[in-house]
Write an enzyme that holds these catalytic residues in place. Structure first.
Site, short mmCIF file in Angstrom:
data_model
loop_
_atom_site.label_atom_id
_atom_site.label_comp_id
_atom_site.label_asym_id
_atom_site.label_seq_id
_atom_site.Cartn_x
_atom_site.Cartn_y
_atom_site.Cartn_z
N HIS A 170 3.51 -0.45 10.41
CA HIS A 170 3.05 0.89 10.08
C HIS A 170 1.77 1.27 10.82
CE1 HIS A 170 0.83 -1.76 7.36
NE2 HIS A 170 -0.11 -0.83 7.32
N ARG A 219 -2.60 -7.21 13.40
CA ARG A 219 -2.43 -6.16 14.41
C ARG A 219 -1.33 -6.57 15.38
NH1 ARG A 219 -7.74 -5.73 16.41
NH2 ARG A 219 -8.29 -4.37 14.70
N GLU A 239 0.83 -1.19 0.00
CA GLU A 239 0.00 0.00 0.00
C GLU A 239 0.86 1.24 0.00
OE1 GLU A 239 -2.04 -0.92 3.66
OE2 GLU A 239 -1.07 0.72 4.72
ZN ZN Z 1 -1.93 -0.93 6.19
#
Ligand code: ZN
Length: 320
Positions: free
Chosen positions: A179, A199, A122
């Site tokens: 990130h 996560r 991304e």
């Molecule tokens: Zn992400």
């Protein structure tokens, strides 16, 4: 049945899918006109054919169709690309609170461990942020052993790498990169068409129900890259020439462009498709009104595209 003839000279506007998130805000509803109510709107999936948020065509020959239907029923609009699904997902994210610190798998790992999903590469364009704003990108562990130890011992402050950001910055987030977006940041995210997130750390926050959100420590440790020297960094996109398609990033998953329209821009749509989002301003596109918050696709074979007004856009495509 689809009775319409293919009209390659038509810009395809999309109605996005917005979502409620505990860390969201009210900007997407109020400033961008998405017609969603609430002070917890975190994400607008502007150009998406993902089953968790499939956008709908607004107006024109394909009115009411889902983007996934358009992709499968009219491959010619996307240059007959050799992909098994629409390859990208464009989102606007409004974070009014810190997002959990996360990491994504690459295609191979996701294919094997997440039911054939794509991995997630991304990139972010910073539309707005706090003064002295930061984001989390990368980590400070020098080896895999050190990474595991720091995670096990909860040495998050030491581990997490935070970097300063400004409006107009751009950053690429490769799979395996730790990130997170911090509070009061508005971004446009272009990513692979995937919804797989692990996560790693959630600041030990407790939800309204008294529980912490689930973490995915083992999968995170499986996919986090340990590079030592090569850390992700932001690049400013300010000061690029107006009225031309400025390529600001290119990798095997996508090409990203920035376009600042001042009076008029004429663009040669020579790509398999151009997926575009208007971040600011208003004007017209080949005679149709266009403004902040609009998301659209310019199909293959469109040729010359005329955009007038004062606007800032981020566009994306993939390579054939
Ligand atoms: Zn992400």
């Amino acid at each position: 049945m689809d009775n319409h003839v293919n009209n390659a000279r038509e810009v395809i506007f999309l109605d996005p899918v917005c979502s409620h998130n505990i860390w969201g805000g009210s900007r997407l509803g109020e400033e961008f006109g998405y017609g969603v109510e609430g002070s917890d709107i975190g994400e607008c999936w502007g150009i998406s054919a993902h089953p968790n948020g499939d956008g709908t065509v607004r107006g024109g020959a394909y009115d009411g169709k889902k983007l996934s239907e358009l992709w499968s029923g009219h491959p010619e609009l996307f240059g007959n690309l050799q992909y098994d699904r629409y390859p990208l997902l464009t989102k606007i994210i409004d974070a009014q609170d810190d997002l959990s610190i996360q990491v994504h798998p690459d295609d191979d790992y996701a294919q094997k461990n997440e039911n054939g999903s794509l991995g997630k590469t991304e990139c972010w364009y910073i539309m707005d942020c706090a003064e002295n704003g930061t984001l989390v990108a990368g980590h400070n562990a020098r080896s895999r052993e050190e990474l595991s130890r720091m995670v096990e011992e909860g040495r998050w402050k030491e581990l997490i790498r935070e970097i300063p950001i400004k409006k107009g910055d751009f950053i690429q987030i490769e799979p395996g990169t730790v990130h997170a977006i911090k509070a009061h940041t508005l971004i446009l995210e272009t990513q692979q068409n995937s919804d797989i997130t692990y996560r790693l750390y959630d600041y030990d926050r407790v939800q309204a129900n008294g529980k912490k959100r689930e973490l995915h420590i083992q999968k995170s440790l499986d996919v986090i890259t340990v590079d030592g020297e090569e850390q992700p960094n932001v690049v400013s996109t300010c000061g690029l020439p107006e009225n031309v398609l400025n390529q600001i990033y290119s990798c095997e998953k996508y090409d990203i462009f920035k376009l600042t329209v001042n009076k008029e821009a004429v663009i040669d749509q020579k790509y398999p498709f151009l997926a575009a989002s208007v971040l600011e301003g208003e004007g017209q596109i080949d005679g149709s009104p266009l403004g902040k918050g609009d998301h659209f696709i310019v199909p293959a074979g469109y040729g010359e595209l005329r955009i007038s007004g004062n606007m800032s856009l981020i566009l994306s495509t993939v390579e054939e």
